[in-house]
Scaffold this motif. Structure first.
Motif, PDB file in Angstrom:
ATOM      1  N   CYS A  76       0.841  -1.198   0.000  1.00 12.50           N
ATOM      2  CA  CYS A  76       0.000   0.000   0.000  1.00 12.50           C
ATOM      3  C   CYS A  76       0.878   1.251   0.000  1.00 12.50           C
ATOM      4  CB  CYS A  76      -0.917  -0.001   1.215  1.00 12.50           C
ATOM      5  SG  CYS A  76      -1.911   1.494   1.353  1.00 12.50           S
ATOM      6  N   PHE A 130      -8.151   1.882   0.688  1.00 15.59           N
ATOM      7  CA  PHE A 130      -8.840   1.856  -0.593  1.00 15.59           C
ATOM      8  C   PHE A 130     -10.097   2.718  -0.539  1.00 15.59           C
ATOM      9  CE2 PHE A 130     -11.968  -0.545  -3.348  1.00 15.59           C
ATOM     10  CZ  PHE A 130     -11.416  -0.148  -4.559  1.00 15.59           C
ATOM     11  N   ALA A 147      -1.380   0.937  -5.720  1.00 22.71           N
ATOM     12  CA  ALA A 147      -1.728  -0.174  -4.833  1.00 22.71           C
ATOM     13  C   ALA A 147      -2.208   0.377  -3.498  1.00 22.71           C
ATOM     14  CB  ALA A 147      -0.511  -1.069  -4.638  1.00 22.71           C
ATOM     15  N   ARG A 148      -3.296  -0.187  -2.999  1.00 23.73           N
ATOM     16  CA  ARG A 148      -3.834   0.218  -1.698  1.00 23.73           C
ATOM     17  C   ARG A 148      -4.230  -1.020  -0.900  1.00 23.73           C
ATOM     18  NH1 ARG A 148      -6.281   5.508  -1.749  1.00 23.73           N
ATOM     19  NH2 ARG A 148      -4.953   6.783  -3.074  1.00 23.73           N
ATOM     20  N   CYS A 149      -4.120  -0.929   0.397  1.00 19.34           N
ATOM     21  CA  CYS A 149      -4.647  -1.986   1.263  1.00 19.34           C
ATOM     22  C   CYS A 149      -6.154  -1.764   1.409  1.00 19.34           C
ATOM     23  CB  CYS A 149      -3.958  -1.969   2.621  1.00 19.34           C
ATOM     24  SG  CYS A 149      -4.431  -0.578   3.654  1.00 19.34           S
ATOM     25  N   ALA A 170      -1.057  -5.039   0.119  1.00 20.03           N
ATOM     26  CA  ALA A 170      -2.151  -4.413  -0.627  1.00 20.03           C
ATOM     27  C   ALA A 170      -2.769  -5.377  -1.626  1.00 20.03           C
ATOM     28  CB  ALA A 170      -1.636  -3.177  -1.368  1.00 20.03           C
TER      29      ALA A 170
END
Ligand code: ZN
Length: 200
Positions: free
Chosen positions: A146, A182, A176-178, A153
């Motif tokens: 993330c 998000f 990219a995000r966790c 992520a």
């Protein structure tokens, strides 16, 4: 007992979010097959025109020559009997019929290695990858990091307001995000104080 199936091919899936190293892992496996003198073919869908027309290129600029195909059936046309390993990148852009094609390749004794994106920008699964995961003998799920908080992520945060499930792009369009960071449906997420935003 055997390490890999005997007397038949099989299917390996490398799935996960963007920037998780899926393509690098695909390239690594295909390179090793080539070192072992195996006859390798690599395909990617025509929709993915990022970086290079004829090569599979990872975000870290590892590359391997590939054939671009418009539809999944064309893969069979380019696989003579001598082929032992088939790699397919960006498989989420193929129609779900790709599963049938992979099944046929495995039936012919071919080791099939498929890399693809698992979730779209709304965190909804791509049908083709979902079906391939069910069909495959081996599944590797790769996680990104993330960019907001450093967690593992699984989500793809879209940074553009362009519509549709498929907007092809790199790090200028997605990150990219966790699951905590998000923000579906927002291109400029606001972070609450004390939450997630501390990257330093
Ligand atoms: Zn996060």
């Amino acid at each position: 007992m055997y390490l890999t199936p005997q007397g038949t091919g099989w299917i390996e899936v490398i799935c996960g979010s963007m920037f998780s190293g899926k393509t690098e892992e695909l390239i690594r496996r295909l390179r090793r097959a080539r070192i072992a003198q195996q006859n390798v073919r690599i395909f990617k869908p025509a929709i993915d025109r990022r970086y290079d027309e004829g090569d599979i290129v990872s975000h870290s600029d590892q590359r391997i020559p590939s054939r671009v195909v418009g539809r999944a059936e064309e893969i069979l046309d380019h696989c003579p009997l001598s082929v032992q390993v088939v790699g397919i990148d960006e498989a989420q852009f193929f129609e779900p019929q790709l599963v049938e094609i992979c099944r046929e390749l495995a039936r012919r004794g071919i080791r099939v290695i498929v890399a693809g994106l698992e979730q779209d920008y709304r965190a909804e699964p791509f049908d083709t990858i979902q079906a391939l995961v069910v069909e495959a003998e081996y599944v590797t799920k790769s996680l990104a990091i993330c960019v907001i908080c450093g967690n593992p992520a699984v989500r793809n945060q879209r940074l553009t307001k362009k519509g549709g499930q498929i907007v092809v792009g790199g790090s200028d369009t997605y990150e990219a995000r966790c699951r905590r960071c998000f923000r579906p449906g927002e291109d400029e997420p606001e972070l609450f104080e004390g939450e997630a935003g501390d990257t330093k």
